[in-house]
Scaffold this motif. Structure first.
Motif, PDB file in Angstrom:
ATOM      1  N   MET A 278       0.821  -1.211   0.000  1.00 18.82           N
ATOM      2  CA  MET A 278       0.000   0.000   0.000  1.00 18.82           C
ATOM      3  C   MET A 278       0.854   1.260   0.000  1.00 18.82           C
ATOM      4  SD  MET A 278      -3.254  -0.892   2.459  1.00 18.82           S
ATOM      5  CE  MET A 278      -2.370  -1.791   3.744  1.00 18.82           C
ATOM      6  N   VAL A 279       1.916   1.272   0.799  1.00 21.35           N
ATOM      7  CA  VAL A 279       2.793   2.447   0.860  1.00 21.35           C
ATOM      8  C   VAL A 279       3.446   2.688  -0.502  1.00 21.35           C
ATOM      9  CG1 VAL A 279       4.912   3.371   1.891  1.00 21.35           C
ATOM     10  CG2 VAL A 279       3.164   2.337   3.349  1.00 21.35           C
ATOM     11  N   ILE A 280       3.957   1.647  -1.111  1.00 23.07           N
ATOM     12  CA  ILE A 280       4.558   1.791  -2.442  1.00 23.07           C
ATOM     13  C   ILE A 280       3.523   2.297  -3.439  1.00 23.07           C
ATOM     14  CG2 ILE A 280       5.584   0.523  -4.386  1.00 23.07           C
ATOM     15  CD1 ILE A 280       6.951  -1.265  -2.222  1.00 23.07           C
ATOM     16  N   ASP A 281       2.308   1.762  -3.372  1.00 24.03           N
ATOM     17  CA  ASP A 281       1.241   2.201  -4.279  1.00 24.03           C
ATOM     18  C   ASP A 281       0.899   3.676  -4.079  1.00 24.03           C
ATOM     19  OD1 ASP A 281       1.075  -0.278  -5.494  1.00 24.03           O
ATOM     20  OD2 ASP A 281      -0.713  -0.903  -4.377  1.00 24.03           O
ATOM     21  N   VAL A 282       0.859   4.124  -2.828  1.00 22.89           N
ATOM     22  CA  VAL A 282       0.571   5.531  -2.544  1.00 22.89           C
ATOM     23  C   VAL A 282       1.642   6.416  -3.186  1.00 22.89           C
ATOM     24  CG1 VAL A 282       0.562   7.287  -0.705  1.00 22.89           C
ATOM     25  CG2 VAL A 282      -0.791   5.207  -0.451  1.00 22.89           C
ATOM     26  N   TYR A 283       2.902   6.072  -2.963  1.00 27.05           N
ATOM     27  CA  TYR A 283       3.974   6.898  -3.518  1.00 27.05           C
ATOM     28  C   TYR A 283       4.040   6.807  -5.043  1.00 27.05           C
ATOM     29  CZ  TYR A 283       5.558   8.479   0.953  1.00 27.05           C
ATOM     30  OH  TYR A 283       5.614   9.104   2.170  1.00 27.05           O
ATOM     31  N   ARG A 284       3.807   5.640  -5.605  1.00 31.68           N
ATOM     32  CA  ARG A 284       3.796   5.508  -7.066  1.00 31.68           C
ATOM     33  C   ARG A 284       2.726   6.412  -7.660  1.00 31.68           C
ATOM     34  NH1 ARG A 284       2.167   0.692  -7.547  1.00 31.68           N
ATOM     35  NH2 ARG A 284       4.177  -0.354  -7.613  1.00 31.68           N
ATOM     36  N   THR A 285       1.529   6.333  -7.135  1.00 26.09           N
ATOM     37  CA  THR A 285       0.427   7.153  -7.632  1.00 26.09           C
ATOM     38  C   THR A 285       0.723   8.636  -7.450  1.00 26.09           C
ATOM     39  OG1 THR A 285      -1.116   5.373  -7.125  1.00 26.09           O
ATOM     40  CG2 THR A 285      -2.063   7.551  -7.452  1.00 26.09           C
ATOM     41  N   PHE A 286       1.257   8.974  -6.310  1.00 30.30           N
ATOM     42  CA  PHE A 286       1.605  10.365  -6.025  1.00 30.30           C
ATOM     43  C   PHE A 286       2.601  10.893  -7.054  1.00 30.30           C
ATOM     44  CE2 PHE A 286       4.588  13.279  -3.873  1.00 30.30           C
ATOM     45  CZ  PHE A 286       3.727  14.339  -3.644  1.00 30.30           C
ATOM     46  N   TYR A 287       3.703  10.199  -7.240  1.00 29.73           N
ATOM     47  CA  TYR A 287       4.739  10.683  -8.156  1.00 29.73           C
ATOM     48  C   TYR A 287       4.284  10.689  -9.611  1.00 29.73           C
ATOM     49  CZ  TYR A 287       8.081  10.816  -4.336  1.00 29.73           C
ATOM     50  OH  TYR A 287       8.717  11.106  -3.167  1.00 29.73           O
TER      51      TYR A 287
ATOM     52  N   ASN B 169       1.276  11.474 -10.588  1.00 26.37           N
ATOM     53  CA  ASN B 169       0.199  12.437 -10.799  1.00 26.37           C
ATOM     54  C   ASN B 169       0.463  13.839 -10.269  1.00 26.37           C
ATOM     55  OD1 ASN B 169      -2.006  10.750 -12.053  1.00 26.37           O
ATOM     56  ND2 ASN B 169      -1.444   9.514 -10.298  1.00 26.37           N
ATOM     57  N   VAL B 170       1.515  14.034  -9.541  1.00 25.42           N
ATOM     58  CA  VAL B 170       1.794  15.354  -8.978  1.00 25.42           C
ATOM     59  C   VAL B 170       2.099  16.345 -10.108  1.00 25.42           C
ATOM     60  CG1 VAL B 170       4.279  14.983  -8.597  1.00 25.42           C
ATOM     61  CG2 VAL B 170       2.998  16.504  -7.100  1.00 25.42           C
ATOM     62  N   THR B 171       1.579  17.567  -9.965  1.00 20.66           N
ATOM     63  CA  THR B 171       1.796  18.580 -10.993  1.00 20.66           C
ATOM     64  C   THR B 171       2.666  19.738 -10.515  1.00 20.66           C
ATOM     65  OG1 THR B 171      -0.215  19.817 -10.427  1.00 20.66           O
ATOM     66  CG2 THR B 171      -0.437  18.058 -12.077  1.00 20.66           C
ATOM     67  N   LEU B 172       2.777  19.920  -9.211  1.00 18.61           N
ATOM     68  CA  LEU B 172       3.601  21.009  -8.685  1.00 18.61           C
ATOM     69  C   LEU B 172       5.081  20.706  -8.920  1.00 18.61           C
ATOM     70  CD1 LEU B 172       1.678  21.646  -5.357  1.00 18.61           C
ATOM     71  CD2 LEU B 172       1.719  23.120  -7.370  1.00 18.61           C
ATOM     72  N   PRO B 173       5.912  21.735  -8.991  1.00 13.65           N
ATOM     73  CA  PRO B 173       7.349  21.528  -9.225  1.00 13.65           C
ATOM     74  C   PRO B 173       8.004  20.675  -8.135  1.00 13.65           C
ATOM     75  CG  PRO B 173       6.765  23.862  -9.432  1.00 13.65           C
ATOM     76  CD  PRO B 173       5.556  23.151  -8.897  1.00 13.65           C
ATOM     77  N   GLN B 174       8.941  19.848  -8.548  1.00 14.09           N
ATOM     78  CA  GLN B 174       9.650  18.964  -7.611  1.00 14.09           C
ATOM     79  C   GLN B 174      10.333  19.754  -6.496  1.00 14.09           C
ATOM     80  OE1 GLN B 174       9.709  15.537  -7.433  1.00 14.09           O
ATOM     81  NE2 GLN B 174       8.090  15.700  -8.945  1.00 14.09           N
ATOM     82  N   SER B 175      10.892  20.910  -6.822  1.00 14.35           N
ATOM     83  CA  SER B 175      11.575  21.698  -5.791  1.00 14.35           C
ATOM     84  C   SER B 175      10.593  22.162  -4.715  1.00 14.35           C
ATOM     85  CB  SER B 175      12.298  22.899  -6.407  1.00 14.35           C
ATOM     86  OG  SER B 175      11.388  23.711  -7.119  1.00 14.35           O
ATOM     87  N   LEU B 176       9.381  22.521  -5.105  1.00 14.17           N
ATOM     88  CA  LEU B 176       8.369  22.933  -4.133  1.00 14.17           C
ATOM     89  C   LEU B 176       7.950  21.739  -3.273  1.00 14.17           C
ATOM     90  CD1 LEU B 176       6.550  25.091  -2.947  1.00 14.17           C
ATOM     91  CD2 LEU B 176       4.913  24.634  -4.793  1.00 14.17           C
ATOM     92  N   LEU B 177       7.762  20.591  -3.896  1.00 13.85           N
ATOM     93  CA  LEU B 177       7.434  19.375  -3.133  1.00 13.85           C
ATOM     94  C   LEU B 177       8.526  19.078  -2.113  1.00 13.85           C
ATOM     95  CD1 LEU B 177       6.272  17.011  -6.012  1.00 13.85           C
ATOM     96  CD2 LEU B 177       4.840  18.274  -4.422  1.00 13.85           C
ATOM     97  N   ALA B 178       9.774  19.201  -2.549  1.00 15.02           N
ATOM     98  CA  ALA B 178      10.900  18.918  -1.653  1.00 15.02           C
ATOM     99  C   ALA B 178      10.912  19.879  -0.469  1.00 15.02           C
ATOM    100  CB  ALA B 178      12.215  19.001  -2.424  1.00 15.02           C
ATOM    101  N   MET B 179      10.674  21.160  -0.736  1.00 11.46           N
ATOM    102  CA  MET B 179      10.682  22.138   0.360  1.00 11.46           C
ATOM    103  C   MET B 179       9.554  21.864   1.349  1.00 11.46           C
ATOM    104  SD  MET B 179      11.925  25.713  -1.397  1.00 11.46           S
ATOM    105  CE  MET B 179      11.035  25.602  -2.945  1.00 11.46           C
ATOM    106  N   ILE B 180       8.374  21.543   0.834  1.00 13.63           N
ATOM    107  CA  ILE B 180       7.258  21.194   1.725  1.00 13.63           C
ATOM    108  C   ILE B 180       7.618  19.936   2.518  1.00 13.63           C
ATOM    109  CG2 ILE B 180       4.866  20.359   1.803  1.00 13.63           C
ATOM    110  CD1 ILE B 180       4.345  22.170  -0.688  1.00 13.63           C
ATOM    111  N   SER B 181       8.192  18.963   1.833  1.00 14.52           N
ATOM    112  CA  SER B 181       8.552  17.690   2.469  1.00 14.52           C
ATOM    113  C   SER B 181       9.728  17.819   3.429  1.00 14.52           C
ATOM    114  CB  SER B 181       8.864  16.639   1.401  1.00 14.52           C
ATOM    115  OG  SER B 181       7.709  16.393   0.630  1.00 14.52           O
ATOM    116  N   TYR B 182      10.370  18.939   3.436  1.00 11.66           N
ATOM    117  CA  TYR B 182      11.410  19.243   4.426  1.00 11.66           C
ATOM    118  C   TYR B 182      10.811  20.044   5.582  1.00 11.66           C
ATOM    119  CZ  TYR B 182      15.574  21.441   6.460  1.00 11.66           C
ATOM    120  OH  TYR B 182      16.543  21.889   7.331  1.00 11.66           O
ATOM    121  N   CYS B 183       9.979  21.040   5.265  1.00 10.28           N
ATOM    122  CA  CYS B 183       9.434  21.928   6.299  1.00 10.28           C
ATOM    123  C   CYS B 183       8.503  21.228   7.278  1.00 10.28           C
ATOM    124  CB  CYS B 183       8.689  23.091   5.649  1.00 10.28           C
ATOM    125  SG  CYS B 183       9.775  24.299   4.912  1.00 10.28           S
ATOM    126  N   ILE B 184       7.630  20.382   6.773  1.00 10.09           N
ATOM    127  CA  ILE B 184       6.648  19.746   7.657  1.00 10.09           C
ATOM    128  C   ILE B 184       7.326  18.834   8.680  1.00 10.09           C
ATOM    129  CG2 ILE B 184       4.687  18.125   7.755  1.00 10.09           C
ATOM    130  CD1 ILE B 184       3.646  19.565   5.192  1.00 10.09           C
TER     131      ILE B 184
END
Length: 183
Positions: free
Chosen positions: A43-52, A54-69
């Motif tokens: 399930m975890v792999i499926d969540v991340y596969r689907t996420f990556y 379908n995501v439309t926002l820039p990778q750098s923005l995703l990375a910054m959010i994924s660092y800040c939280i």
């Protein structure tokens, strides 16, 4: 944790799929801990596969959010991974420092507004007001992007919960790449 060398055929296949999805050369500790339950790892792999996919926002923005939280939530495992992703994408030291300690001075203003909104979503979603949404929209963020930002905040919480509840230590490869021997 199930080490890669100890994995059964099913888990070994999931490890390979996870490395492919996450674009990592090694099996991260979080996957080794989750592998105790192959359905959960699937399930975890499926969540991340689907996420990556379908995501439309820039990778750098995703990375910054994924660092800040995770930094705000004090999840050492996820913060280290977020920091490494940011560094890999070329986010400079000064920006990383502001992301971790002075979010109000991140620029440009659009990035600051998006990240502040995402952190608020993750830490205190009940506090969100119409003004919070309008502040992000004023930076040119569409409603579709708002939903994606909220989803990213949820994914960050999901990852932080797994890592912290399973007491996952930062991968040695990540710590070495960051040159943080004390993680």
């Amino acid at each position: 944790m199930i080490e890669e060398s100890e994995a059964t055929d099913e888990i070994a296949q999931l490890y390979e799929e996870g490395k492919r999805v996450l674009e990592m050369p090694f099996v991260p500790n979080i996957a080794k801990a989750i592998a105790i339950s192959s359905p959960v790892l699937t399930m975890v792999i499926d969540v991340y596969r689907t996420f990556y996919q379908n995501v439309t926002l820039p990778q750098s923005l995703l990375a910054m959010i994924s660092y800040c939280i995770p930094t705000a939530k004090n999840c050492k495992y996820c913060a280290a991974n977020g920091e490494l992703t940011c560094r890999t994408l070329g986010i400079d030291e000064d920006t990383l420092e502001r992301l971790a300690k002075d979010l109000g001075n991140v620029s440009p203003k659009r990035i600051q507004a998006v990240i502040q909104f995402a952190v608020q979503c993750a830490l205190d979603p009940q506090s969100l007001t119409a003004e919070d949404y309008d502040r992000v929209r004023a930076q040119g963020v569409s409603d579709e992007e708002l939903v994606e930002i909220i989803f990213i905040a949820g994914i960050a919480n999901f990852s932080d919960t797994l890592a912290d509840a399973l007491k996952i230590e930062v991968d040695k490869e990540t710590a070495q790449a960051l040159a943080h021997p004390n993680i």
